[in-house]
Write a protein that holds these residues in place. Structure first.
Motif, PDB file in Angstrom:
ATOM      1  N   GLY A 120      -7.496  -2.411 -17.531  1.00 14.34           N
ATOM      2  CA  GLY A 120      -8.168  -1.924 -16.325  1.00 14.34           C
ATOM      3  C   GLY A 120      -7.292  -1.990 -15.086  1.00 14.34           C
ATOM      4  N   LEU A 121      -7.350  -0.954 -14.316  1.00 12.82           N
ATOM      5  CA  LEU A 121      -6.477  -0.822 -13.158  1.00 12.82           C
ATOM      6  C   LEU A 121      -6.652  -1.981 -12.182  1.00 12.82           C
ATOM      7  CD1 LEU A 121      -4.481   1.319 -12.182  1.00 12.82           C
ATOM      8  CD2 LEU A 121      -6.316   2.284 -10.807  1.00 12.82           C
ATOM      9  N   PHE A 122      -7.887  -2.383 -11.974  1.00 10.42           N
ATOM     10  CA  PHE A 122      -8.141  -3.349 -10.914  1.00 10.42           C
ATOM     11  C   PHE A 122      -8.535  -4.728 -11.445  1.00 10.42           C
ATOM     12  CE2 PHE A 122      -8.664   0.743  -8.975  1.00 10.42           C
ATOM     13  CZ  PHE A 122      -7.904   0.591  -7.832  1.00 10.42           C
ATOM     14  N   SER A 123      -8.534  -4.899 -12.756  1.00 14.02           N
ATOM     15  CA  SER A 123      -8.960  -6.200 -13.267  1.00 14.02           C
ATOM     16  C   SER A 123      -7.937  -7.252 -12.884  1.00 14.02           C
ATOM     17  CB  SER A 123      -9.113  -6.147 -14.780  1.00 14.02           C
ATOM     18  OG  SER A 123      -7.861  -5.967 -15.378  1.00 14.02           O
ATOM     19  N   GLY A 124      -8.330  -8.506 -13.051  1.00 16.00           N
ATOM     20  CA  GLY A 124      -7.374  -9.573 -12.768  1.00 16.00           C
ATOM     21  C   GLY A 124      -7.404  -9.984 -11.318  1.00 16.00           C
ATOM     22  N   GLY A 125      -7.103  -9.047 -10.444  1.00 20.03           N
ATOM     23  CA  GLY A 125      -7.056  -9.396  -9.034  1.00 20.03           C
ATOM     24  C   GLY A 125      -8.432  -9.642  -8.463  1.00 20.03           C
TER      25      GLY A 125
ATOM     26  N   LEU B 152      -4.835   0.529   4.446  1.00 22.33           N
ATOM     27  CA  LEU B 152      -3.627  -0.300   4.445  1.00 22.33           C
ATOM     28  C   LEU B 152      -3.948  -1.682   3.894  1.00 22.33           C
ATOM     29  CD1 LEU B 152      -2.034   0.691   7.879  1.00 22.33           C
ATOM     30  CD2 LEU B 152      -1.100   1.160   5.611  1.00 22.33           C
ATOM     31  N   GLY B 153      -5.102  -2.222   4.311  1.00 25.44           N
ATOM     32  CA  GLY B 153      -5.507  -3.545   3.844  1.00 25.44           C
ATOM     33  C   GLY B 153      -5.777  -3.543   2.353  1.00 25.44           C
ATOM     34  N   LEU B 154      -6.513  -2.535   1.886  1.00 22.95           N
ATOM     35  CA  LEU B 154      -6.847  -2.465   0.467  1.00 22.95           C
ATOM     36  C   LEU B 154      -5.579  -2.379  -0.384  1.00 22.95           C
ATOM     37  CD1 LEU B 154      -9.907  -0.030   0.246  1.00 22.95           C
ATOM     38  CD2 LEU B 154      -9.828  -2.485  -0.239  1.00 22.95           C
ATOM     39  N   PHE B 155      -4.640  -1.558   0.060  1.00 22.14           N
ATOM     40  CA  PHE B 155      -3.433  -1.414  -0.757  1.00 22.14           C
ATOM     41  C   PHE B 155      -2.548  -2.654  -0.685  1.00 22.14           C
ATOM     42  CE2 PHE B 155      -4.473   3.109  -1.024  1.00 22.14           C
ATOM     43  CZ  PHE B 155      -4.319   3.258  -2.389  1.00 22.14           C
ATOM     44  N   THR B 156      -2.560  -3.321   0.465  1.00 24.39           N
ATOM     45  CA  THR B 156      -1.807  -4.571   0.539  1.00 24.39           C
ATOM     46  C   THR B 156      -2.362  -5.572  -0.480  1.00 24.39           C
ATOM     47  OG1 THR B 156      -1.405  -4.172   2.872  1.00 24.39           O
ATOM     48  CG2 THR B 156      -1.016  -6.390   2.094  1.00 24.39           C
ATOM     49  N   LEU B 157      -3.691  -5.686  -0.539  1.00 26.21           N
ATOM     50  CA  LEU B 157      -4.314  -6.578  -1.521  1.00 26.21           C
ATOM     51  C   LEU B 157      -4.002  -6.108  -2.942  1.00 26.21           C
ATOM     52  CD1 LEU B 157      -7.830  -7.185   0.080  1.00 26.21           C
ATOM     53  CD2 LEU B 157      -5.910  -8.782  -0.074  1.00 26.21           C
ATOM     54  N   PHE B 158      -4.086  -4.797  -3.132  1.00 28.60           N
ATOM     55  CA  PHE B 158      -3.828  -4.220  -4.449  1.00 28.60           C
ATOM     56  C   PHE B 158      -2.417  -4.578  -4.938  1.00 28.60           C
ATOM     57  CE2 PHE B 158      -1.915  -0.564  -6.704  1.00 28.60           C
ATOM     58  CZ  PHE B 158      -2.704  -0.535  -7.836  1.00 28.60           C
ATOM     59  N   PHE B 159      -1.419  -4.425  -4.080  1.00 30.05           N
ATOM     60  CA  PHE B 159      -0.051  -4.726  -4.500  1.00 30.05           C
ATOM     61  C   PHE B 159       0.140  -6.218  -4.727  1.00 30.05           C
ATOM     62  CE2 PHE B 159       0.914  -0.777  -1.981  1.00 30.05           C
ATOM     63  CZ  PHE B 159       1.048   0.007  -3.093  1.00 30.05           C
ATOM     64  N   ARG B 160      -0.588  -7.004  -3.946  1.00 33.47           N
ATOM     65  CA  ARG B 160      -0.382  -8.434  -4.009  1.00 33.47           C
ATOM     66  C   ARG B 160      -1.056  -9.072  -5.218  1.00 33.47           C
ATOM     67  NH1 ARG B 160       2.279 -11.637  -1.241  1.00 33.47           N
ATOM     68  NH2 ARG B 160       1.712 -13.828  -1.049  1.00 33.47           N
ATOM     69  N   TYR B 161      -2.290  -8.642  -5.503  1.00 32.89           N
ATOM     70  CA  TYR B 161      -3.072  -9.408  -6.475  1.00 32.89           C
ATOM     71  C   TYR B 161      -3.437  -8.681  -7.770  1.00 32.89           C
ATOM     72  CZ  TYR B 161      -3.588 -12.625  -2.591  1.00 32.89           C
ATOM     73  OH  TYR B 161      -3.339 -13.483  -1.562  1.00 32.89           O
ATOM     74  N   SER B 162      -3.491  -7.355  -7.784  1.00 37.12           N
ATOM     75  CA  SER B 162      -3.980  -6.706  -9.003  1.00 37.12           C
ATOM     76  C   SER B 162      -2.866  -6.603 -10.043  1.00 37.12           C
ATOM     77  CB  SER B 162      -4.505  -5.308  -8.687  1.00 37.12           C
ATOM     78  OG  SER B 162      -3.420  -4.446  -8.443  1.00 37.12           O
ATOM     79  N   ASN B 163      -3.266  -6.503 -11.302  1.00 39.52           N
ATOM     80  CA  ASN B 163      -2.287  -6.344 -12.381  1.00 39.52           C
ATOM     81  C   ASN B 163      -1.415  -5.131 -12.129  1.00 39.52           C
ATOM     82  OD1 ASN B 163      -3.821  -8.285 -13.521  1.00 39.52           O
ATOM     83  ND2 ASN B 163      -4.812  -6.936 -14.994  1.00 39.52           N
ATOM     84  N   ILE B 195      -1.050   7.385  -5.644  1.00 34.62           N
ATOM     85  CA  ILE B 195      -1.350   6.635  -4.423  1.00 34.62           C
ATOM     86  C   ILE B 195      -0.737   7.341  -3.218  1.00 34.62           C
ATOM     87  CG2 ILE B 195      -0.949   4.460  -3.196  1.00 34.62           C
ATOM     88  CD1 ILE B 195      -1.128   3.045  -5.915  1.00 34.62           C
ATOM     89  N   ALA B 196       0.476   7.865  -3.386  1.00 38.88           N
ATOM     90  CA  ALA B 196       1.133   8.557  -2.279  1.00 38.88           C
ATOM     91  C   ALA B 196       0.314   9.767  -1.844  1.00 38.88           C
ATOM     92  CB  ALA B 196       2.542   8.990  -2.686  1.00 38.88           C
ATOM     93  N   PHE B 197      -0.197  10.502  -2.804  1.00 34.39           N
ATOM     94  CA  PHE B 197      -1.006  11.677  -2.474  1.00 34.39           C
ATOM     95  C   PHE B 197      -2.317  11.240  -1.819  1.00 34.39           C
ATOM     96  CE2 PHE B 197      -0.778  16.275  -3.840  1.00 34.39           C
ATOM     97  CZ  PHE B 197      -1.725  16.718  -2.926  1.00 34.39           C
ATOM     98  N   LEU B 198      -2.905  10.181  -2.379  1.00 33.58           N
ATOM     99  CA  LEU B 198      -4.185   9.697  -1.857  1.00 33.58           C
ATOM    100  C   LEU B 198      -4.090   9.284  -0.395  1.00 33.58           C
ATOM    101  CD1 LEU B 198      -7.132   8.711  -2.444  1.00 33.58           C
ATOM    102  CD2 LEU B 198      -6.118   6.493  -2.942  1.00 33.58           C
ATOM    103  N   VAL B 199      -3.107   8.444  -0.067  1.00 32.54           N
ATOM    104  CA  VAL B 199      -3.033   7.965   1.319  1.00 32.54           C
ATOM    105  C   VAL B 199      -2.672   9.108   2.274  1.00 32.54           C
ATOM    106  CG1 VAL B 199      -2.542   5.547   0.805  1.00 32.54           C
ATOM    107  CG2 VAL B 199      -0.642   7.144   1.008  1.00 32.54           C
ATOM    108  N   ALA B 200      -1.853  10.050   1.788  1.00 32.07           N
ATOM    109  CA  ALA B 200      -1.505  11.187   2.633  1.00 32.07           C
ATOM    110  C   ALA B 200      -2.759  12.014   2.925  1.00 32.07           C
ATOM    111  CB  ALA B 200      -0.441  12.045   1.955  1.00 32.07           C
ATOM    112  N   SER B 201      -3.584  12.208   1.913  1.00 31.81           N
ATOM    113  CA  SER B 201      -4.804  12.994   2.098  1.00 31.81           C
ATOM    114  C   SER B 201      -5.749  12.340   3.099  1.00 31.81           C
ATOM    115  CB  SER B 201      -5.541  13.149   0.762  1.00 31.81           C
ATOM    116  OG  SER B 201      -4.929  14.133  -0.003  1.00 31.81           O
ATOM    117  N   VAL B 202      -5.901  11.029   2.979  1.00 33.48           N
ATOM    118  CA  VAL B 202      -6.774  10.325   3.921  1.00 33.48           C
ATOM    119  C   VAL B 202      -6.258  10.546   5.339  1.00 33.48           C
ATOM    120  CG1 VAL B 202      -7.584   8.055   4.663  1.00 33.48           C
ATOM    121  CG2 VAL B 202      -7.509   8.603   2.232  1.00 33.48           C
TER     122      VAL B 202
END
Lengths: 278, 294
Positions: A120-125, B152-163, B195-202
Motif C-alpha cells: 500500500g502506498l500510504f501504509s506504514g507511515g 507542501l505539508g502532506l508531501f513533506t510528511l509523505f517523504f518523511r514517514y511513508s514507505n 506527484i510532479a503532475f499533481l502538484v503542478a495541477s493544483v
C-alpha cells in the motif's frame, strides 16, 4: 518455487552454474560454478580484478551473465529483475559502502524492511490499526539489530556524519533487516582496524549461528577467511581455481602457485597472522 | 508600511504556488536526474482540465478539483509510461530534450482542444476581501496559500514517514542499494512523475482562479526553474524556500522598482538575485555539492 533441479539437493541453497560474464569481449567471469550449502559460511578469495564482485553483482541481479544460471532455492535469479531478488530472501552489502547517506541510521534500517512492508502506498507511515501493528513489528526487528550491532548511540545520526567503521557495520545491519536466508557480504573487513575486524568476525559468526543465515563472503583478510569459513573458493582472472575446505585450499598446489609462484605457504596460521596478503 | 505588507502578502501567495510546483520539479530531478522542462505545461494542463470540468461540464468546483487531481495522476502515469520509460538507460541529456518536446506537445494539445483565447473560471471564491489589520486579502489568495501549504505539508510528511516516500528518497540517494532492498526503480520513477503532475495541477487551478487561463500559463515553469535552482535542485525544503523567495522578490521588486524603471523589473530581478546567489552558493541554498562517484 521448487523445481526438479533443487529437489535433488535441498542442502544447497545457492548454485552458480557455468556463469560467464563479459564486458566488450573481456571475460570478467568464465564458466564459474559453485555450490553454497545451506547454513554454511562460504568465502570467495582471489586477487583484485579476479571477478569476485562481478560474481556478486550477477547473483544479486545487477549484472546479467551471457551464459549460465544462478539458482537460489531452485529459482533462476538471472531471469529476474534486480528488485525481485531481495524478496526471495537474499540480501547483500557492497564493497564501496552503499548506504543512503542523506538519511538517518534508523531510516536506513527501516528501508531494509521494505520488502516486508505491505505494498500500500500510504501504509506504514499512517498509524491506523493494522498499519500500526505492522509498523511496531518493523520497529522491533530494527531495535534488535541495533542492540545486536551495538549502534544504539548513533541511531538518530545521519549516515554522512558517521566514521567508516560504523558505516560498514550499519550496512551489515541494513542487510540483516531484510531477514535474509542468504547474505552476501562484499569485503566486510576492508579498511577496518584490528578491533573492528574482530567485532565484524564475531557478528558474522553470530549471524550464522543464531539466525541460521547462510553467508557468502568476499574477503581479503586470510586470517579471518580461514578461521570462519566452512568452504573457500578461489577465483583468478575470472576463473574458478579451486574450491574446498580452508585446509584443502591452503594446501592446494594451484592456489599456492597462483599467489606466489612458490611453494611457501602464504597463509598465516591463525587470526593473528599478517593481513591483506592478496 | 501598508503597501509593504500588501506586497509581502501577494509575494507569499504567489511564492507558495511556486514552491508547490517547484516541489514536483525537484522531485523528478532528485529521483531521476532529469530536468523537467514540461513542469510549467503540467500546470497549464491542470488549469485547463479543472476549468473544463467547472465551466463546460458545470461540476461543483471541489468535485472538479478532486477529479483534476485524479486526471493529473493518470496523465503523469501515462507520460511516464509512454514517453519516459522507453528512454530508461539513455543519456540524461536525451531525456531532458524529450521533456522539451513534451512541453510543446502539451501546449499544442491544449490549443487544439480549447483554442488560443483567454478563458476565465466562473467566480468560485467570494470576492469580498478579508481585512487582516490594515492588510486586505482576497479570498482566492487565502485559499491558494492554504492549499499550497497543505500540499507542501502532506508531501513533506509523505517523504518523511511513508514507505513509498522513504523508497523515493532511497532511490534518490543510491539506486543500486535501493534495488538490493527490493525497491522497484520503475515504480518510484512513475510515482515521481505522478506527484510532479499533481502538484503542478493544483498550482495551475489556483493560479487560473487568480488570473486568466491561457497557454502562457506554461511560462510559469520559467519562474519555477529559478525557484528550484535557488533552493538547490535536489532539495525539497530548498524548493519551498526558493519558491517563497522568488515570489517575494518578484512582488517587492514589482512594487518598488517598477514605478522607477517603468515596469518589467518583476521579470528580471528574480533572475538577477538568482545569479548572485549561485555565484556564492553554486548548488543553491540547500543543495548538496555533487560528489564524483566511481
Amino acid at each position: 518455487m521448487l523445481d526438479a533441479t533443487a529437489g535433488d539437493d535441498l542442502r544447497v541453497v545457492l548454485e552458480v552454474e557455468g556463469v560467464t560474464l563479459s564486458f566488450g569481449g573481456v571475460n570478467a567471469l568464465l564458466n564459474v560454478s559453485l555450490q553454497v550449502e545451506n547454513g554454511s559460511i562460504y568465502s570467495i578469495i582471489g586477487p583484485n580484478g579476479a571477478g569476485k564482485s562481478s560474481l556478486f553483482n550477477v547473483i544479486s541481479g545487477l549484472y546479467r551473465p551471457q551464459r549460465g544460471s544462478v539458482l537460489f532455492k531452485g529459482q533462476d535469479l538471472t531471469l529476474l529483475p534486480a528488485h525481485k531478488i531481495a524478496p526471495l530472501g537474499l540480501a547483500r552489502s557492497f564493497q564501496q559502502v552503499e548506504l543512503f547517506k542523506g538519511m538517518t541510521v534508523i531510516e536506513n534500517l527501516l528501508l531494509g524492511r521494505h520488502i516486508h512492508m505491505r505494498a500500500g502506498l500510504f501504509s506504514g507511515g499512517l498509524f491506523w490499526g493494522k498499519a500500526r501493528e505492522e509498523e511496531l513489528r518493523h520497529r522491533q526487528v530494527v531495535e534488535k539489530i541495533i542492540d545486536f550491532l551495538e549502534i544504539e548511540h548513533i541511531r538518530e545520526k545521519t549516515v554522512a556524519t558517521l566514521p567508516y567503521g560504523l558505516r560498514k557495520r550499519l550496512e551489515l545491519g541494513r542487510a540483516l533487516a531484510l531477514e535474509p536466508e542468504l547474505l552476501l557480504l562484499d569485503e566486510p573487513m576492508a579498511g577496518l582496524n584490528q578491533e573492528e575486524t574482530e567485532d565484524m568476525a564475531r557478528f558474522i559468526l553470530d549471524i550464522n549461528q543464531e539466525r541460521r543465515t547462510t553467508l557468502l563472503l568476499i574477503e581479503h583478510d586470510m586470517g579471518v577467511v580461514m578461521d570462519i569459513s566452512d568452504r573457500v573458493a578461489v577465483l583468478n582472472f575470472g576463473e574458478l581455481l579451486a574450491a574446498g575446505t580452508p585446509h584443502a585450499i591452503q594446501e592446494h598446489p594451484a592456489v599456492i602457485e597462483a599467489y606466489l609462484g612458490a611453494e611457501d605457504s602464504v597463509f598465516p596460521e591463525g587470526r593473528s597472522g599478517s593481513r591483506n596478503i592478496l | 508600511m501598508d503597501f509593504f505588507l500588501q506586497l509581502l502578502v501577494s509575494g507569499v501567495v504567489v511564492g507558495s504556488i511556486y514552491a508547490l510546483v517547484a516541489l514536483g520539479f525537484v522531485l523528478i530531478y532528485k529521483v531521476t536526474r532529469v530536468i523537467n522542462f514540461a513542469q510549467g505545461e503540467f500546470l497549464m494542463v491542470g488549469a485547463y482540465v479543472c476549468l473544463a470540468l467547472v465551466a463546460q461540464l458545470q461540476l461543483p468546483f471541489w468535485i472538479a478539483f478532486l477529479m483534476t487531481m485524479a486526471v493529473s495522476v493518470g496523465l503523469g502515469l501515462l507520460i511516464e509510461r509512454l514517453a519516459l520509460r522507453p528512454m530508461l538507460g539513455q543519456p540524461i541529456i536525451a531525456i531532458i530534450m524529450l521533456t522539451i518536446g513534451l512541453s510543446s506537445v502539451l501546449k499544442c494539445a491544449v490549443l487544439v482542444i480549447w483554442g488560443p483565447n483567454n478563458r476565465a473560471y466562473p467566480q468560485i471564491f467570494s470576492q469580498v476581501p478579508i481585512h487582516l489589520g490594515s492588510v486586505v486579502i482576497s479570498q482566492v489568495y487565502l485559499w491558494s496559500v492554504g492549499f499550497a501549504v497543505l500540499f507542501l505539508g502532506l508531501f513533506t510528511l509523505f517523504f518523511r514517514y511513508s514507505n513509498a516516500g522513504m523508497a523515493m528518497r532511497a532511490v534518490a540517494d543510491d539506486q543500486q542499494a535501493a534495488l538490493s532492498m527490493g525497491i522497484s526503480l520503475k515504480k518510484v520513477f512513475a510515482m515521481a512523475w505522478c506527484i510532479a503532475f499533481l502538484v503542478a495541477s493544483v498550482g495551475g487551478v489556483f493560479l487560473g482562479n487568480i488570473n486568466v487561463v491561457n497557454v502562457s500559463l506554461g511560462f510559469f515553469g520559467m519562474k519555477v526553474f529559478p525557484a528550484a535552482v535557488l533552493g538547490g535542485l535536489d532539495s525539497i525544503p530548498g524548493a519551498i524556500v526558493g519558491g517563497l523567495s522568488i515570489g517575494l522578490i518578484e512582488a517587492l521588486s514589482g512594487g518598488y522598482l517598477d514605478p522607477l524603471v517603468g515596469g518589467g523589473s518583476k521579470e528580471v530581478i528574480p533572475f538577477i538575485v538568482l545569479v548572485i546567489i549561485l555565484m556564492v552558493k553554486p548548488y543553491g541554498l540547500f543543495g548538496r555539492a555533487a560528489s564524483a562517484k566511481v
